[in-house]
Design a protein around this motif. Structure first.
Motif, PDB file in Angstrom:
ATOM      1  N   HIS A   1      12.507  -2.735  -3.069  1.00  0.00           N
ATOM      2  CA  HIS A   1      11.569  -3.106  -4.119  1.00  0.00           C
ATOM      3  C   HIS A   1      12.332  -3.620  -5.337  1.00  0.00           C
ATOM      4  O   HIS A   1      12.600  -2.861  -6.265  1.00  0.00           O
ATOM      5  CB  HIS A   1      10.714  -1.903  -4.535  1.00  0.00           C
ATOM      6  CG  HIS A   1      10.084  -1.205  -3.378  1.00  0.00           C
ATOM      7  ND1 HIS A   1       8.911  -1.622  -2.811  1.00  0.00           N
ATOM      8  CD2 HIS A   1      10.488  -0.130  -2.667  1.00  0.00           C
ATOM      9  CE1 HIS A   1       8.596  -0.818  -1.804  1.00  0.00           C
ATOM     10  NE2 HIS A   1       9.541   0.086  -1.691  1.00  0.00           N
TER      11      HIS A   1
ATOM     12  N   ARG B   1       1.508   2.073 -13.235  1.00  0.00           N
ATOM     13  CA  ARG B   1       0.691   1.137 -12.451  1.00  0.00           C
ATOM     14  C   ARG B   1       1.477   0.631 -11.239  1.00  0.00           C
ATOM     15  O   ARG B   1       0.917   0.491 -10.142  1.00  0.00           O
ATOM     16  CB  ARG B   1       0.236  -0.029 -13.328  1.00  0.00           C
ATOM     17  CG  ARG B   1      -0.829   0.337 -14.348  1.00  0.00           C
ATOM     18  CD  ARG B   1      -1.500  -0.901 -14.926  1.00  0.00           C
ATOM     19  NE  ARG B   1      -0.555  -1.732 -15.678  1.00  0.00           N
ATOM     20  CZ  ARG B   1      -0.334  -1.598 -16.986  1.00  0.00           C
ATOM     21  NH1 ARG B   1      -0.978  -0.648 -17.679  1.00  0.00           N
ATOM     22  NH2 ARG B   1       0.514  -2.394 -17.609  1.00  0.00           N
ATOM     23  N   ARG B   2       2.767   0.365 -11.449  1.00  0.00           N
ATOM     24  CA  ARG B   2       3.603  -0.084 -10.330  1.00  0.00           C
ATOM     25  C   ARG B   2       3.695   1.002  -9.255  1.00  0.00           C
ATOM     26  O   ARG B   2       3.561   0.731  -8.051  1.00  0.00           O
ATOM     27  CB  ARG B   2       4.995  -0.423 -10.864  1.00  0.00           C
ATOM     28  CG  ARG B   2       6.022  -0.812  -9.789  1.00  0.00           C
ATOM     29  CD  ARG B   2       5.840  -2.214  -9.306  1.00  0.00           C
ATOM     30  NE  ARG B   2       6.803  -2.551  -8.272  1.00  0.00           N
ATOM     31  CZ  ARG B   2       8.060  -2.938  -8.501  1.00  0.00           C
ATOM     32  NH1 ARG B   2       8.511  -3.050  -9.736  1.00  0.00           N
ATOM     33  NH2 ARG B   2       8.853  -3.246  -7.486  1.00  0.00           N
TER      34      ARG B   2
ATOM     35  N   GLU C   1       1.587   3.404  -8.672  1.00  0.00           N
ATOM     36  CA  GLU C   1       0.281   3.566  -8.031  1.00  0.00           C
ATOM     37  C   GLU C   1       0.035   2.451  -7.014  1.00  0.00           C
ATOM     38  O   GLU C   1      -0.467   2.705  -5.911  1.00  0.00           O
ATOM     39  CB  GLU C   1      -0.830   3.574  -9.083  1.00  0.00           C
ATOM     40  CG  GLU C   1      -2.207   3.881  -8.514  1.00  0.00           C
ATOM     41  CD  GLU C   1      -3.255   4.047  -9.600  1.00  0.00           C
ATOM     42  OE1 GLU C   1      -4.352   4.548  -9.290  1.00  0.00           O
ATOM     43  OE2 GLU C   1      -2.982   3.676 -10.760  1.00  0.00           O
ATOM     44  N   SER C   2       0.394   1.224  -7.365  1.00  0.00           N
ATOM     45  CA  SER C   2       0.187   0.096  -6.450  1.00  0.00           C
ATOM     46  C   SER C   2       1.049   0.213  -5.200  1.00  0.00           C
ATOM     47  O   SER C   2       0.709  -0.315  -4.148  1.00  0.00           O
ATOM     48  CB  SER C   2       0.479  -1.230  -7.164  1.00  0.00           C
ATOM     49  OG  SER C   2       1.869  -1.366  -7.439  1.00  0.00           O
ATOM     50  N   GLU C   3       2.184   0.929  -5.313  1.00  0.00           N
ATOM     51  CA  GLU C   3       3.084   1.112  -4.175  1.00  0.00           C
ATOM     52  C   GLU C   3       2.775   2.385  -3.395  1.00  0.00           C
ATOM     53  O   GLU C   3       3.477   2.731  -2.457  1.00  0.00           O
ATOM     54  CB  GLU C   3       4.543   1.161  -4.658  1.00  0.00           C
ATOM     55  CG  GLU C   3       5.038  -0.122  -5.299  1.00  0.00           C
ATOM     56  CD  GLU C   3       5.381  -1.197  -4.282  1.00  0.00           C
ATOM     57  OE1 GLU C   3       5.329  -0.904  -3.075  1.00  0.00           O
ATOM     58  OE2 GLU C   3       5.692  -2.325  -4.702  1.00  0.00           O
TER      59      GLU C   3
END
Length: 356
Positions: free
Chosen positions: A36, A60-61, A63-65
């Motif tokens: 990543h 947010r990053r 959570e998106s992952e």
């Protein structure tokens, strides 16, 4: 079975990971664990962002992952980077900015989190009850539920009002249980001596480090030893020059253990943070989760003093078997005293008494 090949592969990985981890935390690029890459736009604008912005963007990053506890993860990492142990302190510095060195360190640690490394390993320590223990992979990470086990042991210890007490911990890992017990009793002037054993030499070394850091050398003896299937303990090494001890004849007032109790078939269902980074031998309890618990009960029957207590953390399906075991084998003189609940109201902790 297919899951046994996972365990075998994981054991090899653990041995390699111990040395690789040290190198991982000293460099800014974690290419060997991450797929990543950091967003260049985020990295280039990081100096202009406040700590609050950094937390919001990385949460947010995460959570998106699909990272579990995304907000808590970045808050712990930020707290570590800015040099505070209290997440609550971040509230007072959300409008501050990180310097370039802090940004580089934070981004590297966040990349580790994206690769599912547990936060406890990333920051290298964790609070357990009222102590802080150093943690390195793949040594088992102490869970909050285990603090309840310590509380029950202390409650029983205080009710007995013993002038002195010998405690044996089987499977010490980082040493959290023995350390928390010795630390608590040191504050109230109870005289206790803990013997902490583990089959992993890495776990024993880590327990020694944590013990010495907390100035508990006189209270805790660490022994590299393994509980065998025949209910005997094989001693490999007593650490820090302590005198040899015969763990098959010495008697104790308390035996405490958080043994491996996850059924083997359930190991592949565990979170990636656990499957990839923690030593699965500290979790795998065999086909029924009782592979270690059964000989542990038989061994405890030999080494507990009359009136002594055994405290176990177990799977919610195990207390019924343990009660059956104590009733089936009266010659062991073990009496199921009580089963206690965990935070989720599951049967999790068992107290057993050695009858006179």
């Amino acid at each position: 079975m297919w899951w046994r090949s996972i365990l075998k592969t994981h054991t090899v990985f653990n041995n390699l990971f111990v040395s690789a981890y040290a190198q991982c935390l000293t460099i800014n690029s974690f290419n060997f664990v991450t797929r990543h890459p950091v967003s260049r736009s985020f990295s280039s604008n990081a100096c202009e962002c406040t700590i609050g912005d950094v937390i919001d963007q990385w949460s947010r990053r995460f959570e998106s992952e699909g990272i579990t506890e995304p907000v808590e993860s970045i808050e712990h990492i930020v707290a570590h980077v800015i040099g505070t142990k209290k997440i609550t302190d971040i509230l007072n510095v959300r409008n501050d900015r990180l310097n370039e060195s802090q940004i580089n360190k934070l981004e590297s640690l966040c990349e580790c989190r994206l690769s599912r490394m547990p936060v406890q390993y990333i920051i290298g320590e964790w609070d357990f009850r009222d102590i802080t223990v150093k943690l390195v992979p793949p040594i088992f990470i102490p869970r909050p539920e285990t603090e309840i086990l310590v509380d029950f042991v202390l409650k029983r210890l205080n009710s007995l009002q013993l002038d002195s007490c010998e405690i044996l911990e089987i499977g010490c890992g980082s040493g959290a249980i023995s350390l928390a017990l010795a630390h608590a009793c040191k504050k109230v002037h109870n005289v206790i001596k803990c013997t902490a054993i583990d089959a992993s030499p890495y776990a024993c070394d880590l327990t020694v480090i944590n013990r010495d850091k907390l100035n508990l050398t006189n209270q805790i003896t660490v022994v590299h030893a393994a509980l065998k299937s025949d209910a005997t303990v094989e001693v490999f090494k007593t650490l820090n020059g302590a005198s040899d001890v015969d763990l098959n004849s010495k008697l104790f007032n308390f035996v405490v253990s958080n043994p491996p109790y996850v059924p083997t078939k359930d190991i592949p269902k565990l979170q990636p943070e656990i499957r990839i980074y923690e030593d699965l031998r500290a979790l795998d309890g065999g086909d029924d989760g009782l592979k270690v618990i059964k000989p542990l009960l038989k061994y405890t029957a030999k080494v507990l003093k009359p009136g002594g207590h055994l405290f176990l953390e177990v799977d919610p399906t195990h207390p019924e078997y343990i009660q059956f075991f104590t009733n089936k084998y009266p010659d062991f003189k073990l009496h199921h005293e009580h089963t206690y609940k965990d935070f989720c109201n599951n049967d999790r902790f068992v107290e057993i008494v050695k009858t006179v």
